[in-house]
Write a protein that holds these residues in place. Structure first.
Motif, PDB file in Angstrom:
ATOM      1  N   ARG A  46       0.836  -1.212   0.000  1.00 31.17           N
ATOM      2  CA  ARG A  46       0.000   0.000   0.000  1.00 31.17           C
ATOM      3  C   ARG A  46       0.867   1.257   0.000  1.00 31.17           C
ATOM      4  O   ARG A  46       0.607   2.210  -0.741  1.00 31.17           O
ATOM      5  CB  ARG A  46      -0.901  -0.006   1.230  1.00 31.17           C
ATOM      6  CG  ARG A  46      -1.984  -1.056   1.134  1.00 31.17           C
ATOM      7  CD  ARG A  46      -2.858  -1.023   2.360  1.00 31.17           C
ATOM      8  NE  ARG A  46      -3.837  -2.103   2.292  1.00 31.17           N
ATOM      9  CZ  ARG A  46      -4.396  -2.660   3.347  1.00 31.17           C
ATOM     10  NH1 ARG A  46      -4.084  -2.248   4.557  1.00 31.17           N
ATOM     11  NH2 ARG A  46      -5.279  -3.618   3.216  1.00 31.17           N
ATOM     12  N   ASP A  47       1.896   1.265   0.855  1.00 31.21           N
ATOM     13  CA  ASP A  47       2.743   2.447   0.944  1.00 31.21           C
ATOM     14  C   ASP A  47       3.465   2.700  -0.378  1.00 31.21           C
ATOM     15  O   ASP A  47       3.541   3.840  -0.854  1.00 31.21           O
ATOM     16  CB  ASP A  47       3.772   2.261   2.076  1.00 31.21           C
ATOM     17  CG  ASP A  47       3.128   2.428   3.454  1.00 31.21           C
ATOM     18  OD1 ASP A  47       1.993   2.948   3.508  1.00 31.21           O
ATOM     19  OD2 ASP A  47       3.744   2.031   4.452  1.00 31.21           O
ATOM     20  N   ALA A  48       3.997   1.640  -0.981  1.00 33.19           N
ATOM     21  CA  ALA A  48       4.755   1.817  -2.230  1.00 33.19           C
ATOM     22  C   ALA A  48       3.847   2.316  -3.347  1.00 33.19           C
ATOM     23  O   ALA A  48       4.232   3.185  -4.140  1.00 33.19           O
ATOM     24  CB  ALA A  48       5.404   0.492  -2.623  1.00 33.19           C
ATOM     25  N   VAL A  49       2.626   1.775  -3.414  1.00 35.77           N
ATOM     26  CA  VAL A  49       1.680   2.216  -4.456  1.00 35.77           C
ATOM     27  C   VAL A  49       1.323   3.685  -4.253  1.00 35.77           C
ATOM     28  O   VAL A  49       1.269   4.469  -5.208  1.00 35.77           O
ATOM     29  CB  VAL A  49       0.419   1.319  -4.423  1.00 35.77           C
ATOM     30  CG1 VAL A  49      -0.703   1.936  -5.243  1.00 35.77           C
ATOM     31  CG2 VAL A  49       0.746  -0.071  -4.948  1.00 35.77           C
ATOM     32  N   LEU A  50       1.136   4.069  -3.008  1.00 39.74           N
ATOM     33  CA  LEU A  50       0.793   5.466  -2.699  1.00 39.74           C
ATOM     34  C   LEU A  50       1.946   6.398  -3.061  1.00 39.74           C
ATOM     35  O   LEU A  50       1.751   7.449  -3.702  1.00 39.74           O
ATOM     36  CB  LEU A  50       0.450   5.578  -1.207  1.00 39.74           C
ATOM     37  CG  LEU A  50       0.282   6.995  -0.666  1.00 39.74           C
ATOM     38  CD1 LEU A  50      -0.902   7.681  -1.319  1.00 39.74           C
ATOM     39  CD2 LEU A  50       0.090   6.981   0.838  1.00 39.74           C
ATOM     40  N   VAL A  51       3.156   6.027  -2.663  1.00 37.40           N
ATOM     41  CA  VAL A  51       4.311   6.891  -2.915  1.00 37.40           C
ATOM     42  C   VAL A  51       4.538   7.036  -4.424  1.00 37.40           C
ATOM     43  O   VAL A  51       4.773   8.149  -4.932  1.00 37.40           O
ATOM     44  CB  VAL A  51       5.569   6.314  -2.222  1.00 37.40           C
ATOM     45  CG1 VAL A  51       6.807   7.122  -2.615  1.00 37.40           C
ATOM     46  CG2 VAL A  51       5.382   6.338  -0.716  1.00 37.40           C
ATOM     47  N   ALA A  52       4.416   5.934  -5.154  1.00 38.21           N
ATOM     48  CA  ALA A  52       4.596   5.998  -6.608  1.00 38.21           C
ATOM     49  C   ALA A  52       3.521   6.871  -7.245  1.00 38.21           C
ATOM     50  O   ALA A  52       3.786   7.605  -8.206  1.00 38.21           O
ATOM     51  CB  ALA A  52       4.565   4.590  -7.195  1.00 38.21           C
ATOM     52  N   ALA A  53       2.308   6.806  -6.713  1.00 38.67           N
ATOM     53  CA  ALA A  53       1.216   7.624  -7.261  1.00 38.67           C
ATOM     54  C   ALA A  53       1.510   9.107  -7.062  1.00 38.67           C
ATOM     55  O   ALA A  53       1.303   9.926  -7.958  1.00 38.67           O
ATOM     56  CB  ALA A  53      -0.104   7.245  -6.596  1.00 38.67           C
ATOM     57  N   TRP A  54       1.996   9.431  -5.870  1.00 41.71           N
ATOM     58  CA  TRP A  54       2.352  10.840  -5.616  1.00 41.71           C
ATOM     59  C   TRP A  54       3.504  11.270  -6.523  1.00 41.71           C
ATOM     60  O   TRP A  54       3.462  12.324  -7.147  1.00 41.71           O
ATOM     61  CB  TRP A  54       2.737  11.008  -4.140  1.00 41.71           C
ATOM     62  CG  TRP A  54       3.394  12.316  -3.862  1.00 41.71           C
ATOM     63  CD1 TRP A  54       2.846  13.557  -4.008  1.00 41.71           C
ATOM     64  CD2 TRP A  54       4.743  12.523  -3.432  1.00 41.71           C
ATOM     65  NE1 TRP A  54       3.757  14.519  -3.676  1.00 41.71           N
ATOM     66  CE2 TRP A  54       4.940  13.922  -3.314  1.00 41.71           C
ATOM     67  CE3 TRP A  54       5.794  11.670  -3.107  1.00 41.71           C
ATOM     68  CZ2 TRP A  54       6.155  14.467  -2.905  1.00 41.71           C
ATOM     69  CZ3 TRP A  54       6.992  12.219  -2.688  1.00 41.71           C
ATOM     70  CH2 TRP A  54       7.172  13.609  -2.598  1.00 41.71           C
ATOM     71  N   ARG A  55       4.511  10.410  -6.614  1.00 48.05           N
ATOM     72  CA  ARG A  55       5.686  10.742  -7.430  1.00 48.05           C
ATOM     73  C   ARG A  55       5.285  10.903  -8.913  1.00 48.05           C
ATOM     74  O   ARG A  55       5.905  11.649  -9.667  1.00 48.05           O
ATOM     75  CB  ARG A  55       6.722   9.618  -7.275  1.00 48.05           C
ATOM     76  CG  ARG A  55       8.004   9.816  -8.046  1.00 48.05           C
ATOM     77  CD  ARG A  55       8.762  11.043  -7.549  1.00 48.05           C
ATOM     78  NE  ARG A  55       9.956  11.283  -8.356  1.00 48.05           N
ATOM     79  CZ  ARG A  55       9.967  11.862  -9.548  1.00 48.05           C
ATOM     80  NH1 ARG A  55       8.821  12.277 -10.076  1.00 48.05           N
ATOM     81  NH2 ARG A  55      11.087  12.056 -10.206  1.00 48.05           N
ATOM     82  N   ALA A  56       4.190  10.200  -9.290  1.00 46.24           N
ATOM     83  CA  ALA A  56       3.740  10.293 -10.691  1.00 46.24           C
ATOM     84  C   ALA A  56       2.817  11.482 -10.917  1.00 46.24           C
ATOM     85  O   ALA A  56       2.344  11.686 -12.035  1.00 46.24           O
ATOM     86  CB  ALA A  56       3.033   8.997 -11.097  1.00 46.24           C
ATOM     87  N   GLY A  57       2.513  12.234  -9.843  1.00 48.05           N
ATOM     88  CA  GLY A  57       1.760  13.465 -10.070  1.00 48.05           C
ATOM     89  C   GLY A  57       0.562  13.713  -9.172  1.00 48.05           C
ATOM     90  O   GLY A  57      -0.059  14.759  -9.273  1.00 48.05           O
ATOM     91  N   LEU A  58       0.205  12.798  -8.286  1.00 49.38           N
ATOM     92  CA  LEU A  58      -0.972  13.019  -7.429  1.00 49.38           C
ATOM     93  C   LEU A  58      -0.579  13.905  -6.242  1.00 49.38           C
ATOM     94  O   LEU A  58      -0.317  13.422  -5.141  1.00 49.38           O
ATOM     95  CB  LEU A  58      -1.521  11.681  -6.926  1.00 49.38           C
ATOM     96  CG  LEU A  58      -2.465  10.941  -7.866  1.00 49.38           C
ATOM     97  CD1 LEU A  58      -3.020   9.692  -7.190  1.00 49.38           C
ATOM     98  CD2 LEU A  58      -3.618  11.833  -8.301  1.00 49.38           C
ATOM     99  N   ALA A  59      -0.575  15.201  -6.490  1.00 48.79           N
ATOM    100  CA  ALA A  59      -0.062  16.129  -5.476  1.00 48.79           C
ATOM    101  C   ALA A  59      -0.912  16.140  -4.208  1.00 48.79           C
ATOM    102  O   ALA A  59      -0.415  16.450  -3.129  1.00 48.79           O
ATOM    103  CB  ALA A  59      -0.007  17.536  -6.068  1.00 48.79           C
ATOM    104  N   ARG A  60      -2.174  15.798  -4.331  1.00 46.73           N
ATOM    105  CA  ARG A  60      -3.051  15.856  -3.151  1.00 46.73           C
ATOM    106  C   ARG A  60      -2.664  14.813  -2.105  1.00 46.73           C
ATOM    107  O   ARG A  60      -3.110  14.866  -0.978  1.00 46.73           O
ATOM    108  CB  ARG A  60      -4.507  15.653  -3.568  1.00 46.73           C
ATOM    109  CG  ARG A  60      -5.037  16.814  -4.381  1.00 46.73           C
ATOM    110  CD  ARG A  60      -6.478  16.608  -4.760  1.00 46.73           C
ATOM    111  NE  ARG A  60      -7.372  16.715  -3.627  1.00 46.73           N
ATOM    112  CZ  ARG A  60      -8.676  16.519  -3.700  1.00 46.73           C
ATOM    113  NH1 ARG A  60      -9.219  16.186  -4.853  1.00 46.73           N
ATOM    114  NH2 ARG A  60      -9.433  16.636  -2.642  1.00 46.73           N
TER     115      ARG A  60
END
Lengths: 335, 544
Positions: free
Chosen positions: A150-164
């Motif tokens: 879960r943490d890795a998926v979240l971090v990758a999502a943010w790194r890919a542009g999910l600023a929120r």
């Protein structure tokens, strides 16, 4: 593209896993039937799954192989019931394209990997770069626990542009093992993750290797006619939860932004009080010539401003040069 | 009865001739799917369906034919019930009706294969693994019919008789379900240490409770748990029963008996079937049986016995019979008429008979205040309650079983109409003081529950046709659009749909009375409006 295969090969790894876990699969099929999904659609979806899941399952021992198949069947049936098992949908891309790049993840946490990625994919597609997200995950070593997945998926999502998701992602990245964190954050192998995270937490524009040249950093918004949020031209104003806000069409939006991405979030029916003072004069390193209608400095970092102008439906985040930053500071603009 | 055989002759044989060649039906009776939508698969998939070529229902074996063979064996050899009260008609043939006596009692000669409810409904119960109550005076064959069902499930007749539970005033929970082992009762320190010797009947696929209205109330409550939830508890030990067909018998339809039947227990019963009176013209069959000592239940042909796997498949196949939208719409329309009680509340959602009942007020008294309604045309004015979800589920299941039994590819209106009075027999209470019963011609409907329920449904269907709802159903379109899902729906389209919903409601404001179906349509529109409004808010908060 769908495979032309018309049935599951009984002797394939996928076929063997289906037969071995037929009790679980039957229960899932029954549940899908009770939810009213068409049998032909269900069969087509599960048969189409074969070519993508077979290479993965063939490499996995039991019980992980069976667990992966059951989780995939459950997911595909859920998507079929909700009419979301369609070509081009991000959930389907996860199953058909992304999972196959994550054999080590599937070996450790098959069910959690499938469910987490499929659940996250629509949000990533809407607010970030799905290809970059998939690339970041694909270069990561295995996630060995459900929490790591879960943490890795979240971090990758943010790194890919999910600023929120920035704050949550920073917390999650701090929990990840160094190798995994470096991979999903796209950092160099020798990067000091805690230091990078601490620096970014203090300054949202800080990131290793970032070239801090003056100019337009990002452009947000746009005309509703072309898929943007507004019918009117926007006005950059100060205030709201992030300090940067936009007024248009009689409503207000907060601009959530950092070095990796941005999002425009409506501020509801009763927006907070916003500072709509006329912009101070300032020389901007921008490629356009236009009348600035709003200019809001970043309260946390001198030298970065949010700009709206008379002839654009977008707002720009502009990094000033040293001279520009000094000039702005001398005018003692406070927000 | 069918065929040349008479009772007692050919008892152990089953005709090899097919029992049913479907009669031609009008398009309205049997809606046809377009070719591209014709099911090529059994709607209920199993894992095996994923291997090899798609399997058609035919491959699974013609269990519907076996079920029909069982029916005809029963009515030809086992149960003397020369009645055809479940009538079907071939629309392409003219009706033939004769009227007898002062009351002009109609003798209508069915033009399609018709059936005796007393044999048919227990058999459908067997297929759907439901709960059937057989009522009627003593000696009408209720218990014999239930025993036959046990034998059809493959149990030896002696075991079926032994496993049958006989209601009597001293029957305790332990008598019925299981006894704690005496050794454990003495030695155990905790309840969970006590092993219970469970009665073997609990695990059977056919369960029979004879004269259930003679069972004491406490034991009835335990029986309710088994019927409703499929488990029984004695001394902290739990026994989970498997899916089964239940047959209960009672001598008194009105719920009398040694003990009043618990309401919840009556509510769990799916169908109620009456044992009709014996036709003395068939006395020679009784004589023949007595002379030869024939016992049909001991001579059930193996060809109509369903083993456990066939029984499970039968149930699966019945459940898989599609209920097409036009038939479902009529059922929705019918059900919508029964629940509304406009003066019972102020808020829309609570304007129901249930609100009145929960407040301890007779719905009839409240209905009297409603002066603007045509109490003869409004079928809701004839009932004291509406349909529960459980009643609707039973109705759908038995309609599917009826269609399956008749060899229909999907449920037709005739199938639904045939089973409806038996399913709703104890579930819809008539308001006997309603003006609808004042007409001398309708007077017999006060006591003939089956005809009354059929009349209610027929009236609803006529009103449905008069309103042209098969072709003009704007609310159905709204719900169909919503059912496709909200994923990727652009904001402009959501706003268009919201405006459409508001337009429909605005159009009804002055032009339409609040009939039952309008009431439910209004609630459905409110639901759709909320879903779209919520989605719109979500879009604004980051769904973009």
């Amino acid at each position: 593209m769908s495979s032309p295969v018309r049935s599951v090969e009984r002797t394939s790894a996928y076929g063997r896993a289906l037969a071995a876990h037929s009790t679980d699969v039957e229960t899932l099929l029954r549940s899908a039937h009770e939810r009213g999904v068409d049998a032909v659609l269900v069969r087509t979806a599960l048969v189409d799954l074969g070519p993508f899941v077979d290479p993965l399952v063939a490499e996995l021992p039991e019980p992980e192989g069976g667990e992966l198949v059951v989780a995939l069947v459950a997911t595909v049936l859920d998507l079929t019931v909700g009419a979301r098992w369609r070509p081009g949908r991000p959930e389907r891309r996860v199953v058909e394209e992304i999972l196959v790049t994550l054999p080590a993840w599937c070996a450790h946490q098959p069910a959690a990997t499938v469910r987490t990625l499929v659940a996250a994919a629509p949000a990533v597609q809407r607010g970030a770069n799905l290809d970059l997200w998939a690339h970041l995950l694909g270069r990561a070593p295995e996630a060995t626990t459900v929490e790591q997945v879960r943490d890795a998926v979240l971090v990758a999502a943010w790194r890919a542009g999910l600023a929120r998701y920035r704050i949550a992602a920073l917390d999650a990245a701090a929990r990840l093992p160094g190798t995994l964190a470096r991979a999903v954050l796209a950092l160099e192998p020798d990067a000091d993750v805690p230091a990078v995270l601490a620096a970014h937490r203090a300054d949202r524009w800080s990131w290793p290797g970032l070239r801090e040249e003056p100019g337009v950093v990002l452009r947000a918004g746009g005309s509703r006619v072309l898929g943007g949020p507004w019918f009117e031209r926007p006005l950059a104003v100060a205030g709201g939860p992030t300090g940067w806000a936009v007024r248009a069409d009689g409503a207000a939006w907060a601009l959530v932004v950092d070095v990796h991405g941005h999002a425009l979030v409506p501020l509801g029916n009763v927006p907070p009080a916003l500072d709509e003072r006329a912009p101070v004069g300032c020389s901007l390193p921008v490629p356009w010539q236009d009348d600035v209608t709003g200019l809001v400095p970043d309260g946390a970092r001198a030298g970065t401003v949010l700009v709206s102008r008379a002839h654009s439906y977008a707002v720009d985040v502009v990094r000033l040069g040293d001279a520009g930053a000094r000039a702005l500071a001398e005018r003692a603009v406070t927000v | 009865m069918t065929g040349p055989t008479a009772h007692g002759r050919g008892l152990g044989q089953v005709s090899v001739a097919p029992t049913r060649t479907p009669a031609p039906r009008s398009p309205q009776q049997q809606p046809q799917l377009p070719p591209e939508q014709q099911p090529e698969l059994s709607p209920q998939l199993g894992v095996e369906d994923l291997f090899g070529e798609p399997r058609s229902p035919e491959v699974e074996g013609r269990l519907d034919e076996k079920l029909r063979q069982a029916y005809f064996w029963m009515v030809n050899h086992a149960i003397i019930s020369p009645h055809y009260d479940v009538e079907f008609h071939d629309p392409s043939r003219p009706r033939t009706v004769f009227r007898l006596g002062d009351s002009k009692a109609e003798v209508e000669l069915p033009t399609d294969q018709s059936y005796s409810s007393f044999a048919l409904l227990p058999l459908l119960t067997f297929a759907v693994r439901g709960r059937c109550l057989l009522v009627g005076g003593p000696g009408r064959g209720k218990t014999a019919s239930a025993i036959l069902m046990g034998v059809l499930a493959g149990y030896p007749v002696r075991e079926v008789r032994r496993a049958m539970q006989h209601g009597h005033p001293q029957l305790t929970v332990q008598d019925m379900f299981g006894t704690p082992l005496p050794r454990d009762l003495v030695a155990a320190e905790r309840l969970e240490d006590i092993d219970v010797a469970w009665r073997s009947w609990l695990g059977r696929r056919v369960k029979i409770v004879d004269e259930y209205n003679r069972i004491p109330t406490r034991t009835q409550s335990a029986l309710l748990t088994v019927l409703a939830d499929g488990y029984v508890e004695v001394f902290d030990q739990v026994y989970e029963t498997r899916a089964a067909a239940w047959y209960l018998t009672a001598n008194d339809d009105a719920g009398g008996g040694t003990y009043q039947v618990v309401d919840a227990l009556r509510d769990r019963i799916d169908v109620v079937v009456k044992a009709l009176s014996f036709n003395s013209r068939f006395l020679d069959d009784l004589v023949l049986r007595a002379e030869r000592g024939l016992r049909p239940e001991e001579n059930v042909p193996a060809a109509i016995v369903f083993d456990a796997d066939e029984h499970a498949r039968l149930h699966r196949q019945v459940v898989a019979v599609p209920l097409p939208q036009p038939v479902r719409r009529r059922l929705e329309f019918f059900a919508a008429q029964l629940e509304l009680l406009e003066p019972a509340a102020r808020q829309l959602e609570y304007r129901t008979k249930d609100t009145a009942r929960l407040a301890g007020v007779d719905p009839h008294d409240i209905a009297l205040q409603d002066t603007g309604r045509d109490k003869l045309a409004d079928i809701g004015a004839q009932t004291l309650n509406g349909l529960s979800v459980r009643a609707l589920q039973s109705l759908i299941l038995y309609a599917k079983a009826m269609a399956y039994f008749r060899g229909d590819a999907q449920v037709t209106l005739d199938d639904l109409r045939a089973v409806l009075p038996f399913v709703l027999h104890d579930k819809v209470q008539p308001d006997l003081e309603s003006p609808a019963f004042d007409d001398p011609e309708r007077g017999p409907l006060r006591t003939d529950r089956v005809s009354w329920l059929r009349d209610l449904f027929d009236t609803a269907c006529r009103q449905y046709d008069a309103e042209g709802l098969d072709t003009d159903d704007p609310v159905g379109q709204v719900l169909a659009e919503l059912a496709v899902g909200l994923d990727d729906l652009p904001e402009q389209e959501v706003r268009r749909r919201l405006a459409h919903i508001e337009g429909l409601l605005a159009g009804w404001q002055d032009a339409t009375k609040l009939h039952g179906h309008v009431y439910e349509d209004a609630l459905a529109l409110k639901y759709a409006h909320q879903r779209y409004s919520g989605y719109l808010r979500w879009l604004g908060w980051g769904g973009r």
